[in-house]
Write an enzyme that holds these catalytic residues in place. Structure first.
Site, mmCIF file in Angstrom:
data_model
loop_
_atom_site.group_PDB
_atom_site.id
_atom_site.type_symbol
_atom_site.label_atom_id
_atom_site.label_comp_id
_atom_site.label_asym_id
_atom_site.label_seq_id
_atom_site.Cartn_x
_atom_site.Cartn_y
_atom_site.Cartn_z
ATOM 1 N N ALA A 103 0.800 -1.134 0.030
ATOM 2 C CA ALA A 103 0.255 0.215 -0.112
ATOM 3 C C ALA A 103 0.804 1.250 0.109
ATOM 4 O O ALA A 103 1.812 1.082 -0.003
ATOM 5 C CB ALA A 103 -0.726 -0.053 1.190
ATOM 6 N N ASN A 104 0.332 2.439 0.090
ATOM 7 C CA ASN A 104 1.010 3.643 0.135
ATOM 8 C C ASN A 104 0.248 4.799 1.209
ATOM 9 O O ASN A 104 -0.920 4.273 1.428
ATOM 10 C CB ASN A 104 1.356 4.211 -1.009
ATOM 11 C CG ASN A 104 0.006 4.799 -1.820
ATOM 12 O OD1 ASN A 104 -0.656 5.541 -1.752
ATOM 13 N ND2 ASN A 104 0.203 4.057 -2.981
ATOM 14 N N ARG A 105 0.831 5.896 1.585
ATOM 15 C CA ARG A 105 0.264 6.542 2.290
ATOM 16 C C ARG A 105 -0.854 7.611 1.790
ATOM 17 O O ARG A 105 -1.342 8.400 2.527
ATOM 18 C CB ARG A 105 1.270 7.519 2.851
ATOM 19 C CG ARG A 105 2.346 6.661 3.701
ATOM 20 C CD ARG A 105 3.422 7.896 4.576
ATOM 21 N NE ARG A 105 4.215 6.914 5.400
ATOM 22 C CZ ARG A 105 4.257 6.393 6.434
ATOM 23 N NH1 ARG A 105 3.194 6.500 6.988
ATOM 24 N NH2 ARG A 105 5.245 5.583 6.760
ATOM 25 N N SER A 106 -1.479 7.194 0.745
ATOM 26 C CA SER A 106 -2.393 8.359 0.252
ATOM 27 C C SER A 106 -3.687 8.283 0.965
ATOM 28 O O SER A 106 -4.278 7.103 1.327
ATOM 29 C CB SER A 106 -2.833 8.025 -1.256
ATOM 30 O OG SER A 106 -3.933 8.709 -1.686
ATOM 31 N N ALA B 53 -2.903 7.741 -6.057
ATOM 32 C CA ALA B 53 -1.615 7.340 -5.911
ATOM 33 C C ALA B 53 -1.660 5.827 -6.364
ATOM 34 O O ALA B 53 -1.397 5.074 -5.543
ATOM 35 C CB ALA B 53 -1.127 7.304 -4.433
#
Ligand code: CTP
Ligand code: CA
Length: 221
Positions: A33-36, A99
């Site tokens: 995952a990512n921080r968006s 993102a």
């Protein structure tokens, strides 16, 4: 002002927005995952709906309520987001705020990976399709296509290169060196060809409102 769906300067226009991160599955219990947070994309969808547009919001996994008057399609992976975007075309304006994960595991394990008591498993990755670039090259490309670029140094140069490479009309560049990702404020540069408009830091709702005003201007001229 009271919200009346379909009434306003973008009345009759279809705005397609992507927002949030994507989740790239590793096995049934794990993902990349990512921080968006999705906040900026959701704010743009909300502002476009308030301006009277029909809005389709293709959302990665986020914990945000659907803005009034917005049609939301929830997806998890980049491949699913690409498919949902394709199904949602044509649109007058495309705003790709998501993102999107650049890479996904080559294969998804059908069962939970177990510690084998020895070396950790290698994670083999492959590149995801570029949704923005793909939309840009389609015959039904939205007449106004906008991408985002989260950068940490040389922000405007990277954004200018990205605009050309991906075939977008505008790139909204933001400097994510600080706590922009997940935060409530954003400072962006609107990169359109050689002309760059730099906005001061402001709440993401305010950024969304100003961007939608630019979209309205673009269709009025
Ligand atoms: N984007 C997309 N599909 C991808 C990757 C990015 O549609 N697979 C879109 C994003 O939604 C954004 C724009 O392309 O509007 C720029 O994303 P960014 O991650 O900054 O660009 P990349 O080409 O992935 O470059 P980088 O290596 O800097 O991450
Ligand atoms: Ca990327």
């Amino acid at each position: 002002t009271p919200f009346v769906p379909g009434e306003g300067p973008l009345s009759g226009r279809h705005v397609l927005v992507t927002a949030g991160p994507t989740w790239e599955p590793i096995d049934p219990v794990r993902y990349i995952a990512n921080r968006s947070s999705g906040k900026q994309g959701f704010a743009i969808a909300a502002a476009a709906a308030r301006a009277g547009a029909r809005v389709t919001l293709v959302a990665g996994p986020v914990y945000l309520p659907t803005p009034p008057g917005v049609d939301r399609i929830d997806v998890e992976s980049a491949l699913d987001m690409a498919e949902a975007v394709k199904q949602s075309l044509p649109a007058d304006i495309g705003v790709m705020v998501a993102a999107v994960a650049d890479w996904r595991p080559v294969s998804v394990a059908g069962q939970k990976l177990k510690k084998r008591g020895s070396a950790p498993p290698a994670l083999l990755l492959t590149e995801n399709p570029d949704i923005l670039a793909t939309v840009a090259s389609r015959p039904d490309r939205p007449p106004l296509l906008i991408g985002f670029a989260a950068e940490t140094n040389d922000v405007i140069k990277y954004a200018t290169d990205k605009r050309k490479r991906k075939g977008a009309d505008w790139i909204i560049a933001n400097d994510v060196s600080g706590d922009v990702m997940g935060g409530d404020a954003n400072a962006v540069h609107i990169v359109r060809g050689d002309d760059v408009i730099s906005l001061p830091e402001m709440p993401k709702e305010e950024v969304a409102h100003l961007l939608v005003e630019r979209m309205i201007d673009a269709f009025a001229s």
